[in-house]
Write a protein that holds these residues in place. Structure first.
Motif, PDB file in Angstrom:
ATOM      1  N   MET A   1       0.752  -1.152   0.164  1.00 28.48           N
ATOM      2  CA  MET A   1       0.403  -0.148  -0.169  1.00 28.48           C
ATOM      3  C   MET A   1       0.529   1.044   0.240  1.00 28.48           C
ATOM      4  N   ILE A   2       0.611   2.054  -0.833  1.00 31.56           N
ATOM      5  CA  ILE A   2       1.203   3.724  -0.626  1.00 31.56           C
ATOM      6  C   ILE A   2      -0.178   4.660  -0.498  1.00 31.56           C
ATOM      7  N   TYR A   3       0.977   4.735   0.702  1.00 36.85           N
ATOM      8  CA  TYR A   3       0.176   5.745   1.497  1.00 36.85           C
ATOM      9  C   TYR A   3       0.299   7.577   0.648  1.00 36.85           C
ATOM     10  N   ALA A   4      -0.744   8.290   0.664  1.00 36.05           N
ATOM     11  CA  ALA A   4       0.034   9.141   0.254  1.00 36.05           C
ATOM     12  C   ALA A   4      -1.781  11.010  -0.120  1.00 36.05           C
ATOM     13  N   ASP A   5      -2.286  10.496   1.251  1.00 35.17           N
ATOM     14  CA  ASP A   5      -2.907  10.929   2.129  1.00 35.17           C
ATOM     15  C   ASP A   5      -2.657  11.737   3.690  1.00 35.17           C
ATOM     16  N   ASN A   6      -1.509  12.404   3.229  1.00 41.74           N
ATOM     17  CA  ASN A   6      -0.614  13.062   4.895  1.00 41.74           C
ATOM     18  C   ASN A   6      -1.131  14.001   5.150  1.00 41.74           C
TER      19      ASN A   6
END
Ligand SMILES: *Cc1c(COP(=O)(O)O)cnc(C)c1O
Length: 394
Positions: A1-6
């Motif tokens: 998973m790539i988390y790009a909603d910081n």
């Protein structure tokens, strides 16, 4: 998973978690209790307050702990409104692209008889100090302008706006929830009277925040009850959460320059890659921009469909702010910077942190162009644009 909603929330840092569990087990007394266990919690809390003050360039007695950004915003604005009303001043200056915690509080105050000037925002997502100055009237009781926008990352000229407010003797509040831990803040140097921040936007725990309120500006409580927070915020203090917040913020501030350089390099690579998608546009200023913020509009698609397909590809992103997802209205921020409705619907926000890698950016740059092209393939709006039945706007 790539988390790009910081910008929606960040992962709790291991250090903050460690502090939180340690204090929850070892300083769990009520800080208002007089015996040793309570007093130990009281000391830990006092220490957290002075450390938070030091980070902000404030004094410990100017720091109030709250449940987060929304509460801090509400309390700052309502306090200044009440203070204004006592002097028969019921005019507030703000902008069209504030977070809903600010905008909805202002809308409520309008119903209660206040008048609010919402400054229009330039195409780059910035308001100027001159515009703030021109909007201030003799009956203005508050200026509230966010430090950095949560959707498009645009950083406002806070020090200059603060100077204008100071000269006009109008209290200046800034919602610094997106800025704290990511951009350098000094409340004294920047002429800030009130400032909101929230722990979960800088790897601290959820449900903890702070409000800085300069000495000399009376703060009214939103929550009545016990005498905690010097009578300004009742409720038994979340000592473990507060200390975890301060720990997370200290860690972020310590490596702020290093993080900003690393994250903004990833951001710029992502922006450069997404710009190669035809009929796309970057939202917000290129320079005055939070290190991790990327926000694009793509013509002829729905942001929601893009998000769902990105999710299937293991990428967490958002179309605007997490608070408005679920509503079908286009983002008020994108409308405020002049994007037409049909363009604002096709937005994508990717917000990176120092935990992201170049491989993440490469993977996002693999997926987004593919999905945009796929969605355009069966979009009637796109077909109208391509056949010339309607005009491209981007
Ligand atoms: C997240 C956010 C808030 C709300 O903070 P909470 O701690 O979630 O209540 C307010 N303002 C901005 C700019 C935000 O990004």
């Amino acid at each position: 998973m790539i988390y790009a909603d910081n910008a929606a929330t960040t992962r709790l840092s291991p250090h903050a978690l460690e502090v939180m569990t340690d204090l929850a087990q070892n300083a769990w007394g009520n800080p208002s209790s007089l015996y040793e266990l309570g007093q130990r919690a009281q000391e830990v809390l006092a220490d957290a307050r002075s450390r938070m003050a030091k980070i902000l360039g404030a004094e410990a007695k100017e720091v109030y702990f709250t449940s987060g950004g929304s509460e801090s915003d509400n309390q700052a604005i309502r306090s200044c409104a009440r203070l204004g009303a006592a002097k028969n001043k019921r005019h507030i200056v703000s902008t069209a692209f504030e977070h809903h915690a600010v905008l909805h509080t202002l809308k409520r105050l309008e119903k209660e008889g206040y008048e609010v000037t919402y400054l229009p925002v330039h195409e780059n997502g910035v308001v100027t100090a001159q515009e703030v100055q021109a909007a201030i009237r003799p009956d203005t009781c508050l200026v509230t302008v966010m430090f950095a926008n949560n959707e498009i990352g645009a950083i406002q000229p806070i020090k200059e706006i603060g100077a204008v407010c100071r000269a006009a003797k109008v209290p200046f509040h800034t919602d610094a929830v997106q800025a704290a831990g990511h951009v350098r803040i000094d409340v004294k140097e920047m002429n800030i009277d009130l400032l909101s921040l929230s722990a979960h936007k800088f790897h601290g725990p959820r449900g903890v925040g702070a409000l800085y309120c300069r000495t000399g500006i009376p703060l009214y409580p939103l929550i009545e009850g016990g005498a905690q927070e010097r009578n300004r915020r009742a409720g038994t203090e979340n000592v473990a959460g507060i200390c975890a917040m301060v720990t997370a913020l200290e860690d972020m501030v310590k490596s702020l320059d290093k993080n900003a350089a690393y994250v903004s390099a990833l951001r710029d690579k992502l922006i450069a890659g997404l710009e190669t998608i035809p009929h796309s546009a970057l939202n917000g200023d290129r320079e005055r921009r939070l290190p991790g913020n990327v926000n694009f509009c793509f013509e002829g698609i729905e942001g929601e469909s893009l998000l769902l397909l990105l999710d299937q590809a293991g990428i967490c992103a958002s179309s605007g702010s997490a608070c408005t997802s679920g509503s079908l209205d286009p983002s008020h921020v994108l409308l405020a910077i002049g994007r037409p409705h049909e363009v604002a619907h096709g937005s994508l926000r990717l917000t990176l942190s120092e935990e992201n890698t170049e491989a993440d950016v490469d993977a996002i740059l693999q997926e987004v162009p593919r999905i945009v092209a796929y969605l355009r393939g069966f979009s009637p709006i796109w077909q109208d644009l391509e056949s010339g039945r309607s005009q491209h706007l981007l």
